[in-house]
Design a protein around this motif. Structure first.
Motif, PDB file in Angstrom:
ATOM      1  N   ASP A  56      12.314 -13.798  12.926  1.00 32.08           N
ATOM      2  CA  ASP A  56      13.709 -13.477  12.609  1.00 32.08           C
ATOM      3  C   ASP A  56      14.636 -14.639  12.909  1.00 32.08           C
ATOM      4  O   ASP A  56      15.579 -14.910  12.152  1.00 32.08           O
ATOM      5  CB  ASP A  56      14.155 -12.228  13.379  1.00 32.08           C
ATOM      6  N   ASP A  57      14.384 -15.334  14.025  1.00 31.79           N
ATOM      7  CA  ASP A  57      15.218 -16.488  14.371  1.00 31.79           C
ATOM      8  C   ASP A  57      15.015 -17.633  13.382  1.00 31.79           C
ATOM      9  O   ASP A  57      15.953 -18.371  13.060  1.00 31.79           O
ATOM     10  CB  ASP A  57      14.900 -16.976  15.781  1.00 31.79           C
ATOM     11  N   MET A  58      13.795 -17.782  12.877  1.00 28.91           N
ATOM     12  CA  MET A  58      13.495 -18.873  11.955  1.00 28.91           C
ATOM     13  C   MET A  58      14.234 -18.732  10.636  1.00 28.91           C
ATOM     14  O   MET A  58      14.629 -19.731  10.021  1.00 28.91           O
ATOM     15  CB  MET A  58      11.986 -18.945  11.698  1.00 28.91           C
ATOM     16  N   ILE A  59      14.450 -17.507  10.183  1.00 31.73           N
ATOM     17  CA  ILE A  59      15.061 -17.306   8.864  1.00 31.73           C
ATOM     18  C   ILE A  59      16.560 -17.026   8.941  1.00 31.73           C
ATOM     19  O   ILE A  59      17.205 -16.861   7.909  1.00 31.73           O
ATOM     20  CB  ILE A  59      14.358 -16.157   8.113  1.00 31.73           C
ATOM     21  N   ARG A  60      17.111 -16.987  10.153  1.00 28.08           N
ATOM     22  CA  ARG A  60      18.494 -16.553  10.334  1.00 28.08           C
ATOM     23  C   ARG A  60      19.512 -17.615   9.920  1.00 28.08           C
ATOM     24  O   ARG A  60      20.625 -17.296   9.490  1.00 28.08           O
ATOM     25  CB  ARG A  60      18.714 -16.154  11.796  1.00 28.08           C
ATOM     26  N   GLU A  61      19.170 -18.866  10.008  1.00 26.28           N
ATOM     27  CA  GLU A  61      20.131 -19.946   9.759  1.00 26.28           C
ATOM     28  C   GLU A  61      20.630 -19.924   8.310  1.00 26.28           C
ATOM     29  O   GLU A  61      19.855 -19.745   7.367  1.00 26.28           O
ATOM     30  CB  GLU A  61      19.475 -21.292  10.062  1.00 26.28           C
TER      31      GLU A  61
END
Length: 410
Positions: free
Chosen positions: A324-329
């Motif tokens: 989730d953190d990887m795709i949040r940007e």
């Protein structure tokens, strides 16, 4: 038949020989929609024989596949032909030790009940219709012998899941087919839900805008993603001078750690290599440094370097970031479906047509399709790896892998 083959091979005064009996069973279920169309069971058994000879300072080898129901006259003729062929092969001489070994026990077979359980637990989301399904359960039993008196038994299994979905709104077909050796650690529901989502989202997908993106690679893209590192770590490629790597040197600026693990559940699980040398765990890359060149008995002698054993399951160590953190940007592109992805093993170049991707824009995942992405793994200084792990086909590693600055053509 096995004892007769072994006795005959011993009588030929060969340098070395191996004999493998393979017994395979395949359970198949086919459905139209959710209704079973047919159920099949296929069995097959055969022998694989490899012979090795020394001649004129060379070592030659040849192999033959022998049907299980062959007569002794047919078997003898094929063995004799294989010995004759081996004498025409001119590999530089190498030793094959006649040593006795103890092997680690490996049994990764899958019970036949698993295929029915898998079919029972899968639910199809309301957003799509199930067009058809195919379930294949493969189990193999391998019984190995060699001229040194070694033997082992290996049992392993895998399940292949193939489903075709149709969108309820338009004529859009979407298919996925994956093979799993470690079925207990696969989130089948997530796979099915994602595939249903892809089917529906492809209707609204638009062409991406040309530019450079942080691209997150997931799913089928990952199976061949690290082939460049496997290729250049192989001893055969060091010997043939096609590898650009050097042992104990940093071969990539990316923080990558890769292992060979032959005993965990996977499609490349086995206790010994093709000659009978015991397999073992070893590190290939550690934080981007090539710690070991992958060499079997032959290439360890040619290169005069320590023996590692052949490659087992090629395992990429996961990272610390959540998916989730990887795709949040903002502006991140998540590639989910592609045409074909075969990175050039020699150069590290990669490219593929985008069948479905998602762009993170204003907190929403915007579906895209068409265009392509490309790059070269040697050009990237940093790699982002998810802490979640995926296991399918021959891939064992992070669920998602991201690179900054990947070129996307819309």
């Amino acid at each position: 038949m096995i004892e007769r083959i072994k006795s005959y091979l011993d009588s030929l005064n060969l340098k070395f020989w191996t004999l493998v009996q393979l017994q395979g069973s395949r359970d198949e279920i086919y459905t139209v929609g959710s209704e079973i169309e047919s159920i099949r069971k296929v069995k097959d058994s055969f022998f694989v024989i490899n012979v090795f000879v020394d001649h004129d300072n060379y070592t030659g080898n040849s192999g033959v596949k022998l049907p299980f129901r062959s007569s002794w006259e047919e078997a003898k003729a094929l063995i004799d032909k294989s010995v004759k062929n081996a004498k025409h092969i001119k590999n530089p001489f190498y030793r094959i030790d006649q040593e006795k070994y103890k092997y680690q026990s490996v049994n990764n077979s899958i019970d036949v009940s698993a295929i029915n359980h898998l079919r029972d637990i899968i639910t199809v989301p309301n957003s799509v219709d199930l067009s058809s399904s195919e379930y294949f359960l493969n189990n193999f039993k391998e019984t190995f012998f060699n001229s040194a008196g070694n033997s082992y038994e290996l049992e392993r299994g895998s399940i292949i899941l193939d489903k075709v979905f149709l969108s309820k709104d338009h004529e859009v077909e979407s298919q996925f087919m994956l093979e799993f050796a470690d079925i207990d650690h696969v989130d089948i529901d997530e796979l099915v839900k994602n595939q249903a989502k892809f089917t529906v989202d492809s209707l609204a997908a638009t062409l991406p805008v040309t530019g450079r993106y942080k691209v997150v690679f997931t799913g089928e893209v990952l199976e061949n993603f690290f082939d460049f590192f496997r290729f250049h770590a192989l001893g055969s490629n060091f010997y043939n001078k096609t590898s650009i790597f050097k042992r104990d040197e940093k071969v990539t600026d990316m923080d990558l750690t890769i292992h060979s693990q032959p005993f965990i559940k996977g499609l490349d699980t086995r206790p010994a290599d093709l000659l009978g040398y015991p397999m073992k765990d070893f590190v290939v890359l550690e934080n981007g440094v090539l710690k070991n060149i992958i060499v079997n008995n032959r290439y360890s002698q040619y290169l005069q370097i320590p023996f590692t054993g052949e490659l087992g399951n090629f395992v990429i160590e996961p990272g610390k970031l959540s998916y989730d953190d990887m795709i949040r940007e903002e502006g991140t592109l998540v590639v989910s479906k592609i045409s074909t992805f075969s990175p050039r093993e020699l150069t590290g170049d990669f490219s593929a047509e985008i069948r479905l991707a998602y762009l993170n824009k204003d907190g929403k995942q915007i579906p895209l399709k068409g265009g392509s992405f490309s790059g070269n793994l040697r050009d990237f200084k940093e790699i982002f790896l998810s802490k979640e792990v995926a296991k399918f086909n021959h891939y064992i590693g992070p669920k998602a892998v991201a690179l900054e600055g990947v070129s996307v053509a819309g």
